[in-house]
Enzyme design. Structure first.
Site, PDB file in Angstrom:
ATOM      1  N   ARG A  29     -12.003  15.104   7.730  1.00 45.80           N
ATOM      2  CA  ARG A  29     -12.811  15.489   6.665  1.00 45.80           C
ATOM      3  C   ARG A  29     -14.506  15.638   7.119  1.00 45.80           C
ATOM      4  O   ARG A  29     -14.844  15.261   8.222  1.00 45.80           O
ATOM      5  CB  ARG A  29     -12.792  14.393   5.657  1.00 45.80           C
ATOM      6  CG  ARG A  29     -11.732  14.335   4.705  1.00 45.80           C
ATOM      7  CD  ARG A  29     -11.688  13.026   3.903  1.00 45.80           C
ATOM      8  NE  ARG A  29     -10.819  12.147   4.598  1.00 45.80           N
ATOM      9  CZ  ARG A  29     -10.582  10.637   4.335  1.00 45.80           C
ATOM     10  NH1 ARG A  29     -11.462  10.235   3.597  1.00 45.80           N
ATOM     11  NH2 ARG A  29      -9.537   9.934   4.660  1.00 45.80           N
TER      12      ARG A  29
ATOM     13  N   HIS B 201     -13.056   2.259   0.813  1.00 43.52           N
ATOM     14  CA  HIS B 201     -13.157   1.554   1.808  1.00 43.52           C
ATOM     15  C   HIS B 201     -13.819  -0.077   1.228  1.00 43.52           C
ATOM     16  O   HIS B 201     -14.022  -0.681   1.986  1.00 43.52           O
ATOM     17  CB  HIS B 201     -13.887   1.835   3.241  1.00 43.52           C
ATOM     18  CG  HIS B 201     -13.225   2.839   3.827  1.00 43.52           C
ATOM     19  ND1 HIS B 201     -13.863   3.861   4.335  1.00 43.52           N
ATOM     20  CD2 HIS B 201     -11.772   3.251   3.811  1.00 43.52           C
ATOM     21  CE1 HIS B 201     -13.093   4.783   4.945  1.00 43.52           C
ATOM     22  NE2 HIS B 201     -11.919   4.392   4.595  1.00 43.52           N
TER      23      HIS B 201
ATOM     24  N   ASN C 169       0.868  -1.174  -0.048  1.00 38.89           N
ATOM     25  CA  ASN C 169       0.007   0.141   0.118  1.00 38.89           C
ATOM     26  C   ASN C 169       0.784   1.117   0.040  1.00 38.89           C
ATOM     27  O   ASN C 169       1.466   1.727   1.114  1.00 38.89           O
ATOM     28  CB  ASN C 169      -0.710  -0.074   1.346  1.00 38.89           C
ATOM     29  CG  ASN C 169      -1.804   1.303   1.398  1.00 38.89           C
ATOM     30  OD1 ASN C 169      -1.965   1.864   0.385  1.00 38.89           O
ATOM     31  ND2 ASN C 169      -2.738   1.173   2.398  1.00 38.89           N
TER      32      ASN C 169
ATOM     33  N   ARG D 234      -2.389  -1.895  -3.538  1.00 42.64           N
ATOM     34  CA  ARG D 234      -3.789  -1.321  -3.309  1.00 42.64           C
ATOM     35  C   ARG D 234      -4.021  -0.139  -4.258  1.00 42.64           C
ATOM     36  O   ARG D 234      -2.846   0.604  -4.207  1.00 42.64           O
ATOM     37  CB  ARG D 234      -4.004  -0.923  -1.829  1.00 42.64           C
ATOM     38  CG  ARG D 234      -4.861   0.003  -1.346  1.00 42.64           C
ATOM     39  CD  ARG D 234      -5.111   0.281  -0.063  1.00 42.64           C
ATOM     40  NE  ARG D 234      -6.186   1.210   0.157  1.00 42.64           N
ATOM     41  CZ  ARG D 234      -6.310   2.194   1.018  1.00 42.64           C
ATOM     42  NH1 ARG D 234      -5.460   2.444   1.793  1.00 42.64           N
ATOM     43  NH2 ARG D 234      -7.598   2.757   1.172  1.00 42.64           N
TER      44      ARG D 234
ATOM     45  N   GLU E   1      -7.941  -5.707   5.835  1.00 43.88           N
ATOM     46  CA  GLU E   1      -7.876  -5.436   4.458  1.00 43.88           C
ATOM     47  C   GLU E   1      -6.885  -5.826   3.687  1.00 43.88           C
ATOM     48  O   GLU E   1      -7.082  -6.438   2.313  1.00 43.88           O
ATOM     49  CB  GLU E   1      -7.774  -3.809   4.175  1.00 43.88           C
ATOM     50  CG  GLU E   1      -8.934  -2.897   4.637  1.00 43.88           C
ATOM     51  CD  GLU E   1      -8.700  -1.467   4.730  1.00 43.88           C
ATOM     52  OE1 GLU E   1      -8.291  -1.046   5.602  1.00 43.88           O
ATOM     53  OE2 GLU E   1      -9.298  -0.825   3.809  1.00 43.88           O
TER      54      GLU E   1
END
Ligand code: ADP
Length: 394
Positions: A240, A179, A7, A90, A383
């Site tokens: 955010r 996600h 990643n 990823r 993940e």
């Protein structure tokens, strides 16, 4: 069969090496501060953690160091990097092209490049990781797994914005969702825990980390999700803002006399929990709430209310749900967030058991009362394992 999961971020590379025959993690770690004077690698093998500090000029140097660490006489876990038969990357934005993992040939790499405008902060470092990995793990099969892919099952009603159709077509403006790998993993784990076939499960999965998103999963497939064209929409997150009146950016730009880039930075980096109370870490916020800090309490109330609204709206579109699933840093660890989210939802058949909810644990668990019609699950996400598994399906 050894599969390396990568990643790559703008100044970091996260890695995990799996032995796929038994899904064992052989080694994992994180290279940070690439390009800075002193970079850092945290390399973990079993219980042993090694910290290395040195300069990594760029991603190539960083990944090269990881490849060397994996074969190192003392810290390594394999004899030769040729043992890594697969590298899985990823990739944040797959646009509308990728519904599943893809073999990274030139055509696919070009398609990821085409999506740069949709994810200008994420796709370029992801591409850099791919480029470097192709030169270091020359003999391995290289595969891309896309954060957006799981949500490609949404239909047009769910993914469309009410904008002029010409502009939508020209710029591919639609809800993509993110996600996806996490929502996919916890949905499958939830089905196992519920003892039901995934294709018969209706779930609301809540990925609450630094970034937060909700997904409505009907008969095992994502039919709606809270993040949109970008990961800015939806729930209140660490920094955010999530959902806003779309006129607010113009209002801010005009009233503050600031550029649209500055507004973008405010909404992405200075808003959410951080903007509301000065901290984006739920641990700090919960602690401050206990001490009676009203600003933190208000921030938490706003954060929770948004999640509740999504639960309500998703129940309206998917009908009766089997389970509400909490995952990621906040979802897995914050009992207070889970309790507040589920409070006063008994009219929807959702009733949390306070003492079960407060029990700490690293494994997946159910925390609803015996009377609750809807199960409430806490499922640690994984993940990397999901990426490794998905790459087997190619
Ligand atoms: P990312 O989105 O970066 O992958 P994570 O899923 O690791 O983030 O979640 C990070 C967040 O999880 C932290 O910012 C913190 O707010 C929260 N968190 C982590 N541990 C705890 C804890 N024990 N209690 C409450 N919140 C926690």
């Amino acid at each position: 069969m050894k599969t390396l999961i990568l990643n790559a971020g703008s100044s970091s590379i996260k890695y995990k090496l799996f032995e796929m025959s038994n899904e064992q993690v052989l080694a994992e770690g994180l290279v940070e501060r690439i390009g800075e004077a002193v970079g850092k690698i945290r390399h973990i093998v079993g219980d042993k953690e090694t910290l290395i500090e040195e300069h990594f000029a760029d991603h190539r140097v960083g990944l090269d160091r990881v490849a060397n660490l994996l074969v190192d006489r003392n810290l390594g876990v394999i004899k030769s990097s040729k043992e890594v038969t697969k590298v899985v990357h990823r990739v944040v934005h797959g646009g509308d092209k990728f519904v599943a993992p893809a073999l990274l040939n030139q055509k696919v790499i070009d398609a990821i490049k085409e999506n740069i405008s949709l994810a200008p902060l994420h796709n370029p470092p992801n591409l850099l990781g791919i480029e470097v990995s192709l030169t270091i793990f020359k003999e391995a099969v290289q595969i891309g797994v896309f954060d957006t892919a799981f949500h490609q099952t949404m239909d047009e009603d769910a993914y469309s914005y009410a904008l002029p159709k010409e502009l939508v077509a020209k710029h591919k403006i639609r809800r993509y969702g993110f996600h996806g790998t996490s929502h996919s993993y916890v949905a499958k784990r939830s089905a196992e825990i519920l003892g039901k076939d995934l294709s018969k499960c209706n779930l609301i999965t809540l990925h609450l980390g630094n970034g937060c998103s909700a997904a409505a999963i009907q008969r095992g497939k994502s039919i709606d999700t809270s993040m949109g064209l970008t990961p800015l929409e939806g729930l209140v997150m660490g920094t955010r803002c999530g959902d806003l009146d779309p006129a607010i950016p113009f209002f801010l730009s005009k009233e503050e006399g600031i550029s649209i880039e500055e507004v973008d930075k405010i909404l992405n980096k200075q808003s959410g929990l951080k903007g509301l109370c000065g901290s984006n870490d739920l641990r700090d916020i919960a602690l401050k709430c206990e001490k009676g800090d009203s600003l933190s309490r208000r921030a938490l109330d706003i954060y929770v209310r948004r999640i509740k609204k999504y639960i309500g709206s998703y129940i309206a579109v998917i009908g009766p749900v089997d389970a509400i699933v909490f995952t990621a840093g906040v979802g897995e660890n914050s009992a207070i967030v889970r309790e507040m989210v589920c409070a006063k939802l008994d009219h929807l058949g959702i009733e949390i058991d306070k003492s079960l909810n407060e029990q700490k644990g690293k494994s997946a668990r159910m925390v609803q009362t015996v009377n609750s019609k809807v199960k409430i699950l806490v499922v640690p996400t994984n993940e990397e394992l999901e990426m490794a598994r998905l790459s087997e399906e190619i």
